[in-house]
Design an enzyme around this catalytic site. Structure first.
Site, PDB file in Angstrom:
ATOM      1  N   ARG A  51      23.091   1.595-117.388  1.00  0.00           N
ATOM      2  CA  ARG A  51      23.498   1.372-115.994  1.00  0.00           C
ATOM      3  C   ARG A  51      23.092   2.614-115.208  1.00  0.00           C
ATOM      4  O   ARG A  51      22.606   3.586-115.757  1.00  0.00           O
ATOM      5  CB  ARG A  51      24.984   1.011-115.865  1.00  0.00           C
ATOM      6  CG  ARG A  51      25.913   1.504-116.900  1.00  0.00           C
ATOM      7  CD  ARG A  51      26.068   2.974-116.894  1.00  0.00           C
ATOM      8  NE  ARG A  51      26.409   3.459-115.569  1.00  0.00           N
ATOM      9  CZ  ARG A  51      26.308   4.709-115.176  1.00  0.00           C
ATOM     10  NH1 ARG A  51      25.843   5.643-116.004  1.00  0.00           N
ATOM     11  NH2 ARG A  51      26.622   5.084-113.956  1.00  0.00           N
ATOM     12  N   GLY A  52      23.337   2.546-113.874  1.00  0.00           N
ATOM     13  CA  GLY A  52      22.852   3.628-113.014  1.00  0.00           C
ATOM     14  C   GLY A  52      21.464   3.221-112.521  1.00  0.00           C
ATOM     15  O   GLY A  52      20.612   2.805-113.329  1.00  0.00           O
ATOM     16  N   ALA A  53      21.253   3.349-111.204  1.00  0.00           N
ATOM     17  CA  ALA A  53      20.039   2.771-110.619  1.00  0.00           C
ATOM     18  C   ALA A  53      18.736   3.211-111.303  1.00  0.00           C
ATOM     19  O   ALA A  53      17.930   2.360-111.713  1.00  0.00           O
ATOM     20  CB  ALA A  53      20.015   3.077-109.127  1.00  0.00           C
ATOM     21  N   ARG A  88      20.797  -7.572-112.374  1.00  0.00           N
ATOM     22  CA  ARG A  88      21.845  -6.969-111.530  1.00  0.00           C
ATOM     23  C   ARG A  88      21.309  -6.911-110.103  1.00  0.00           C
ATOM     24  O   ARG A  88      20.161  -6.532-109.893  1.00  0.00           O
ATOM     25  CB  ARG A  88      22.239  -5.561-112.020  1.00  0.00           C
ATOM     26  CG  ARG A  88      23.149  -5.608-113.238  1.00  0.00           C
ATOM     27  CD  ARG A  88      23.789  -4.281-113.533  1.00  0.00           C
ATOM     28  NE  ARG A  88      24.893  -3.967-112.643  1.00  0.00           N
ATOM     29  CZ  ARG A  88      25.453  -2.754-112.577  1.00  0.00           C
ATOM     30  NH1 ARG A  88      25.003  -1.762-113.329  1.00  0.00           N
ATOM     31  NH2 ARG A  88      26.472  -2.525-111.767  1.00  0.00           N
ATOM     32  N   GLN A 199      34.008   4.820-114.653  1.00  0.00           N
ATOM     33  CA  GLN A 199      32.684   5.410-114.921  1.00  0.00           C
ATOM     34  C   GLN A 199      32.706   6.926-114.789  1.00  0.00           C
ATOM     35  O   GLN A 199      32.010   7.630-115.512  1.00  0.00           O
ATOM     36  CB  GLN A 199      31.647   4.901-113.914  1.00  0.00           C
ATOM     37  CG  GLN A 199      31.517   3.427-113.819  1.00  0.00           C
ATOM     38  CD  GLN A 199      30.609   2.898-114.863  1.00  0.00           C
ATOM     39  OE1 GLN A 199      31.039   2.715-115.994  1.00  0.00           O
ATOM     40  NE2 GLN A 199      29.388   2.669-114.515  1.00  0.00           N
ATOM     41  N   ASP A 240      22.699   3.517-105.090  1.00  0.00           N
ATOM     42  CA  ASP A 240      21.965   2.422-105.740  1.00  0.00           C
ATOM     43  C   ASP A 240      20.911   1.829-104.822  1.00  0.00           C
ATOM     44  O   ASP A 240      19.977   1.174-105.282  1.00  0.00           O
ATOM     45  CB  ASP A 240      22.932   1.319-106.158  1.00  0.00           C
ATOM     46  CG  ASP A 240      23.774   1.805-107.318  1.00  0.00           C
ATOM     47  OD1 ASP A 240      24.763   2.512-107.067  1.00  0.00           O
ATOM     48  OD2 ASP A 240      23.396   1.526-108.466  1.00  0.00           O
ATOM     49  N   ASN A 250      26.613   2.598-102.719  1.00  0.00           N
ATOM     50  CA  ASN A 250      26.919   3.232-104.006  1.00  0.00           C
ATOM     51  C   ASN A 250      28.198   2.613-104.567  1.00  0.00           C
ATOM     52  O   ASN A 250      28.819   1.747-103.938  1.00  0.00           O
ATOM     53  CB  ASN A 250      27.075   4.749-103.816  1.00  0.00           C
ATOM     54  CG  ASN A 250      27.116   5.501-105.134  1.00  0.00           C
ATOM     55  OD1 ASN A 250      26.272   5.258-106.012  1.00  0.00           O
ATOM     56  ND2 ASN A 250      28.072   6.380-105.313  1.00  0.00           N
ATOM     57  N   LYS A 251      28.590   3.063-105.732  1.00  0.00           N
ATOM     58  CA  LYS A 251      29.766   2.530-106.432  1.00  0.00           C
ATOM     59  C   LYS A 251      30.979   2.394-105.509  1.00  0.00           C
ATOM     60  O   LYS A 251      31.251   3.288-104.708  1.00  0.00           O
ATOM     61  CB  LYS A 251      30.074   3.456-107.613  1.00  0.00           C
ATOM     62  CG  LYS A 251      31.265   3.108-108.449  1.00  0.00           C
ATOM     63  CD  LYS A 251      31.222   1.734-109.077  1.00  0.00           C
ATOM     64  CE  LYS A 251      29.971   1.471-109.893  1.00  0.00           C
ATOM     65  NZ  LYS A 251      29.922   0.146-110.520  1.00  0.00           N
TER      66      LYS A 251
HETATM   67  O1  MRU Z   1      27.477   0.099-111.721  1.00  0.00           O
HETATM   68  P1  MRU Z   1      26.677   1.312-112.114  1.00  0.00           P
HETATM   69  O2  MRU Z   1      27.342   2.151-113.151  1.00  0.00           O
HETATM   70  O3  MRU Z   1      25.258   0.962-112.463  1.00  0.00           O
HETATM   71  O4  MRU Z   1      26.657   2.169-110.781  1.00  0.00           O
HETATM   72  C1  MRU Z   1      26.156   3.463-110.802  1.00  0.00           C
HETATM   73  C2  MRU Z   1      26.267   4.132-109.494  1.00  0.00           C
HETATM   74  O5  MRU Z   1      26.863   3.635-108.553  1.00  0.00           O
HETATM   75  C3  MRU Z   1      25.521   5.418-109.339  1.00  0.00           C
HETATM   76  O6  MRU Z   1      26.186   6.269-108.459  1.00  0.00           O
HETATM   77  C4  MRU Z   1      24.121   5.112-108.791  1.00  0.00           C
HETATM   78  O7  MRU Z   1      23.468   4.185-109.594  1.00  0.00           O
HETATM   79  C5  MRU Z   1      23.310   6.323-108.649  1.00  0.00           C
HETATM   80  S1  MRU Z   1      22.682   6.778-110.217  1.00  0.00           S
HETATM   81  C6  MRU Z   1      21.920   8.231-110.226  1.00  0.00           C
END
Ligand code: MRU
Length: 356
Positions: A51-53, A88, A199, A240, A250-251
């Site tokens: 996970r994470g963009a 996603r 997270q 993201d 973002n999250k």
């Molecule tokens: O749902 P996730 O864990 O994929 O979300 C991650 C985030 O929101 C991060 O802040 C974002 O992807 C930036 S990653 C460098």
């Protein structure tokens, strides 16, 4: 970055296999998994093993290479690319990486396709490492400036995990932190996103511990009072999807942190590689916001007294829950964007100037 005394990346190709760290089991179990098929890659993205963009983008790129390996037939590759993009909805890096792979593969001979695909997936990952390293060097200048005035520990609040686990290495929001820590600047990190998925607690605190960066986990609602008490020198978060207007998605919960920062004159920085910019959507209300399984909210997972992972229901069985995964912070609440090319205003003019 390190886990124990060993350096890892979040995804790599070894012995003809794509390898990932299963992030659903961190911090309690460290499991390396093989992705053998494009479906494995799709599943790893959907279930958030990765996970994470930026890491989603890297996994999708290797997913395309796995598709070529399985069946280098135009229909299959096309279908795989569509399924990957749908795995996603919010992080734009996913589509960015798949489109780049499709472009690279178009017109390539059958017998060369696998090598081309693997090389391009590797190039996407290597590029991300370089971008994140540069984000760190650029963000370091901001931390140094604050440190030169304060001459004491810098308290940084970050939300969710925009750490190395969310990228290929270094992280986005954490890269300036790691660079400052390596330079000997005393840093302490307030870590949140302690709901819906934990997270921050599970991933950011874990990776900061491995690098010996002092940190404290807080409940999501604690950020505001810490800012009122002068206990936060700056916020740095990831994104993201960054619109060309400078609005950042973002999250979930990032927006509320930005509002609290704005009210308390705490600088609020967003760190991003250019692969996260969406040049097409102009209105943030058009960003697809992922709604995840409500079980992520109604249940929590942790170790029981026998050290076994258990998932338990914590809310009334009959209650409904809603689990939106992201929110949008309008550009007016963002102090600056920290990118691989430099630091700029969160505005369309500044982004155009920096990247177009
Ligand atoms: O749902 P996730 O864990 O994929 O979300 C991650 C985030 O929101 C991060 O802040 C974002 O992807 C930036 S990653 C460098």
């Amino acid at each position: 970055m390190k886990i124990g005394s060993k350096k890892y990346r979040t995804i790599w190709f070894e012995n003809n296999r794509v390898k990932i760290i299963d992030q659903t089991k961190l911090p309690h179990q460290f499991i390396i998994k093989d992705l053998k098929t494009v479906n494995d890659a799709i599943n790893a993205i959907k279930t958030m093993e990765v996970r994470g963009a930026p890491l989603i983008g890297g996994t999708a790129a290797y997913g395309m290479a796995l598709a070529v390996k399985e069946n280098n037939n135009h229909e299959f590759i096309k279908k795989s690319s569509e399924e990957l993009i749908q795995s996603r909805p919010t992080a734009i890096n996913l589509k960015w990486a798949v489109d780049r792979m499709m472009k690279k593969l178009s017109g390539v001979n059958n017998d060369e396709a696998l090598k081309v695909a693997l090389d391009e997936a590797k190039a996407i990952c290597e590029e991300d490492v370089k971008f994140c390293e540069n984000i760190g060097l650029n963000g370091l200048k901001i931390i140094e400036e604050i440190y030169n005035k304060k001459k004491d520990t810098i308290n940084i609040l970050t939300h969710c995990n925009a750490g190395w686990l969310a990228t290929i290495d270094w992280g986005t929001a954490t890269s300036p932190i790691y660079h400052a820590h390596k330079k000997g600047i005393p840093i302490h990190v307030w870590v949140d996103e302690t709901r819906p998925r934990n997270q921050g607690a599970n991933l950011t605190s874990f990776e900061l511990n491995q690098e010996e960066v002092p940190n404290t986990i807080i409940a999501d609602n604690t950020g505001g009072i810490l800012m009122q008490r002068g206990k936060v020198d700056m916020c740095i978060v990831g994104t993201d999807r960054t619109l060309s207007t400078g609005d950042v998605c973002n999250k979930i919960g990032t927006y509320l942190k930005a509002l609290a920062a704005y009210d308390n004159n705490v600088p609020f920085y967003v760190a991003l590689p250019s692969s996260t910019i969406d040049w097409n959507i102009k209105n943030f209300k058009d960003i697809p916001i992922e709604e995840r399984n409500s079980e992520e909210l109604s249940h929590v997972e942790g170790l029981d007294k026998n050290n076994c992972l258990q998932k338990v229901l914590i809310y009334p069985k009959e209650s409904k829950t809603m689990n939106l995964a992201f929110d949008v912070t309008p550009a007016k609440y963002v102090t600056k964007l920290i990118t691989e090319k430099g630091i700029c205003e969160a505005s369309s003019d500044a982004l155009q100037k920096m990247f177009k």
